[in-house]
Design a protein around this motif. Sequence first.
Motif, PDB file in Angstrom:
ATOM      1  N   ARG A  42       0.815  -1.214   0.000  1.00  0.00           N
ATOM      2  CA  ARG A  42       0.000   0.000   0.000  1.00  0.00           C
ATOM      3  C   ARG A  42       0.850   1.265   0.000  1.00  0.00           C
ATOM      4  O   ARG A  42       0.547   2.220  -0.711  1.00  0.00           O
ATOM      5  N   GLU A 186     -10.975   5.544   2.068  1.00  0.00           N
ATOM      6  CA  GLU A 186     -10.348   5.443   3.388  1.00  0.00           C
ATOM      7  C   GLU A 186      -9.150   6.378   3.506  1.00  0.00           C
ATOM      8  O   GLU A 186      -8.912   6.981   4.556  1.00  0.00           O
ATOM      9  N   ASP A 187      -8.396   6.527   2.412  1.00  0.00           N
ATOM     10  CA  ASP A 187      -7.256   7.443   2.447  1.00  0.00           C
ATOM     11  C   ASP A 187      -7.725   8.893   2.549  1.00  0.00           C
ATOM     12  O   ASP A 187      -7.087   9.711   3.218  1.00  0.00           O
ATOM     13  N   THR A 208      -3.502   5.896   9.997  1.00  0.00           N
ATOM     14  CA  THR A 208      -4.322   5.074  10.895  1.00  0.00           C
ATOM     15  C   THR A 208      -4.224   5.577  12.325  1.00  0.00           C
ATOM     16  O   THR A 208      -5.237   5.658  13.036  1.00  0.00           O
ATOM     17  N   ARG A 232      -8.133  -0.195   5.771  1.00  0.00           N
ATOM     18  CA  ARG A 232      -6.674  -0.277   5.597  1.00  0.00           C
ATOM     19  C   ARG A 232      -6.184  -1.711   5.746  1.00  0.00           C
ATOM     20  O   ARG A 232      -5.107  -2.053   5.258  1.00  0.00           O
TER      21      ARG A 232
END
Length: 258
Positions: A42, A186-187, A208, A232
């Motif tokens: 990632r 999510e990012d 996170t 994530r």
Amino acid sequence: METDVRRYLVDLVTVARSVLGDNLVGAYAAGSVGLDAYQPGRSDIDVALVCADPLPEDDKRALVAGLRHEALPCPARGLELVVYRCSVAASGTPEPGFEVELNSGGRMPFRATYAPQDRPLADGHFWYALDRSILHQCGHALLGAPAREVFADIPPADLRRLLVDALTWWLALPTPPGDEPAAGAEDAVLGACRSLVRFRHGRWLAKTAAGRRVLADGDDAAPVIERAIAARDGGTPPTGPQARAFQRSVLAEITPPA
């Protein structure tokens, strides 16, 4: 740090030294590596090089040729490299101020920019000073003095403006429609959490960790943040509208009063 990443960073510094010689005075891992949050598959590998004097055009192009993925394969999604002069790194300026920038990787579009004025305004000029602020706090020295001694933080008013610019830029991107989970949402959520934590608490955290810190603050958007954190690790991401609504709430908090 992963073994393949550690080896790659050693090789990267070796190539940079072979091109720049004594003009290279520092090399620093930034981003997820600097924040001790590298996630295989990632994360990118972010590196800042520091030179004593301006780079001649030939050196810029030789550095790009030697460090692009085809010459030095990057074990991550890609390499994001920026070179600064010592004077720029130490200035605390909000301007881009870079000598050369390279993005290259097996899963990253190639890009080489040889002067700040060649960087399209639509792509954002706020990244660089924010990255130098992160380097000031937690850059990992691969060569040279500790990052805190090399990179100055930026003044609070400039920092706030750049955080606003960054969130405004994100919000201008197309929003995936409907109520289906959106790739990358999510990012968007956790990146906004990182900006919010920097604004509220004066610290840069990995995405996170920033999401968890905002949850600890008791934020009303807890379900969206929790979903982003779970994504994530392979969970279902938020929808595009959910991510945008959270980003707008963060922007409203960070924006200075009129």
